[in-house]
Write a protein that holds these residues in place. Sequence first.
Motif, short mmCIF file in Angstrom:
data_model
loop_
_atom_site.label_atom_id
_atom_site.label_comp_id
_atom_site.label_asym_id
_atom_site.label_seq_id
_atom_site.Cartn_x
_atom_site.Cartn_y
_atom_site.Cartn_z
N SER A 27 -7.46 8.46 -2.65
CA SER A 27 -6.26 8.22 -2.67
C SER A 27 -5.52 8.24 -1.16
N VAL A 28 -4.38 7.90 -0.69
CA VAL A 28 -3.82 8.09 0.59
C VAL A 28 -2.30 8.68 0.47
N GLN A 29 -2.14 9.14 1.59
CA GLN A 29 -0.78 9.58 1.80
C GLN A 29 -0.12 9.07 3.27
N LEU A 30 1.14 8.70 3.24
CA LEU A 30 1.90 8.30 4.50
C LEU A 30 1.75 9.34 5.48
N THR A 31 1.19 9.14 6.71
CA THR A 31 1.66 9.92 7.97
C THR A 31 3.26 9.77 8.13
N VAL B 67 0.72 -1.09 -0.13
CA VAL B 67 -0.13 -0.10 -0.10
C VAL B 67 0.90 1.30 -0.23
N ALA B 68 2.01 1.13 0.66
CA ALA B 68 3.04 2.28 0.99
C ALA B 68 3.52 2.79 -0.20
N GLN B 69 3.85 1.75 -1.19
CA GLN B 69 4.61 1.70 -2.58
C GLN B 69 3.56 2.30 -3.48
N ARG B 70 2.39 1.93 -3.28
CA ARG B 70 1.64 2.13 -4.48
C ARG B 70 0.49 3.51 -3.91
N LEU B 71 0.57 3.54 -2.66
CA LEU B 71 -0.35 4.63 -2.14
C LEU B 71 -1.82 4.69 -2.87
N SER B 72 -2.08 3.33 -2.74
CA SER B 72 -3.50 3.08 -3.08
C SER B 72 -3.88 1.55 -2.33
N PHE B 73 -5.18 1.45 -1.72
CA PHE B 73 -5.57 0.27 -1.20
C PHE B 73 -6.01 -0.78 -2.23
N THR C 212 -1.11 4.44 16.27
CA THR C 212 -0.87 5.68 15.41
C THR C 212 -1.64 5.38 13.90
N GLY C 213 -1.88 6.55 13.48
CA GLY C 213 -2.38 6.35 12.14
C GLY C 213 -1.24 6.00 10.91
N LEU C 214 -1.21 5.22 10.15
CA LEU C 214 -0.17 5.13 9.26
C LEU C 214 -0.52 5.87 7.64
N PHE C 215 -1.66 5.80 7.41
CA PHE C 215 -1.97 6.64 6.16
C PHE C 215 -3.19 7.77 6.78
N GLU C 216 -3.02 8.76 5.86
CA GLU C 216 -4.10 9.79 5.82
C GLU C 216 -4.71 9.50 4.63
N ARG C 217 -6.15 9.35 4.80
CA ARG C 217 -7.02 9.00 3.69
C ARG C 217 -7.50 10.45 3.01
N LEU C 218 -7.28 10.48 1.82
CA LEU C 218 -7.60 11.60 1.00
C LEU C 218 -8.50 11.33 -0.14
N GLY C 219 -9.88 11.07 0.08
CA GLY C 219 -10.74 10.65 -0.81
C GLY C 219 -10.28 9.08 -1.33
#
Length: 302
Positions: A54-58, A12-18, A45-52
């Motif tokens: 897409s996601v970003q790493l915290t 998920v971190a590499q693709r920034l997409s579930f 703690t949160g590992l991803f910030e959900r942005l619609g």
Amino acid sequence: MLSHAHEIFLEVAQRLSFTKASQALFISQSAVSKQVKALEEHYKTGLFERLGASVQLTAAGQKLYQKLLAAKQLQQELQQEMSELSPAFAPAVHLLIGASTTISLYVLPPVVAAWLHQHPQHQLSLKNRNSDNILKALLEHEIELGIIEGIHKVSNVTYTPLLTDEVVAVCAAANPLARRALAVGDLLSIPLALREVGSGTLAVLEEALEQHQIRLATLPVRVRLGGTEALKNFVRVEATCLAFLPRQAVLKELASGELVEVKIKDLYLKRKFNFIQRKGTENSGPYRDFLRFTQRYYSNRE
């Protein structure tokens, strides 16, 4: 060894997409979300910030991502060293390789088939993108070994030669150009069909034209197409355009007469295919072995 949850987090971190991670791992998106949630509960703690969509790493997610990349490298090194000490230890390996279009379609398939025949316990995933995007995938740890055209000036990447290829000018058999010999200057008045920006095929043409003081921007380009097959299929049916394609990609069409090679005096379009690796990963056992296997495969056919 990395846990299943950590392997899923890495994807998920590499693709920034579930969604893309679930597709790559062949599991449901809900299963991916469940494993990531379990890690977030574990680390409190949160590992991803959900942005619609897409996601970003915290900050915590970025820290975990970097540590897991290092751990994965250590895991690969450990497996390699243990295999050397104990030949009976042969863990299954999943190689992540990327290659530019020409290589993916015309160079690698027979090599991959031969390699998997010798290593039935292994798996291989091959990403097919243009050279710029393969380099980007390597730097972002999406792949561990790439094969591209030419050399890009990136300090933390090592290059290992594979083979040399030729790019040729071709047109449909019905095209009047099929019966002509051209000079480089003629390209200023001939409709062209070319690959997209970032393509290794386009880059070698641009470099060769510069030696004749001709800029790509001055040519009458009618269409740009992403991918070798798209360009080849277009020029087969379009009887006015000239295209530049790898010889490896048009061998069958030239033999059948569907396409005709158009000679252009003093225009030499040669390019080198190179393996690329991030510095420090060159001795990773399975990738090193695949690299050497591919080199031997083609050196035996010269």
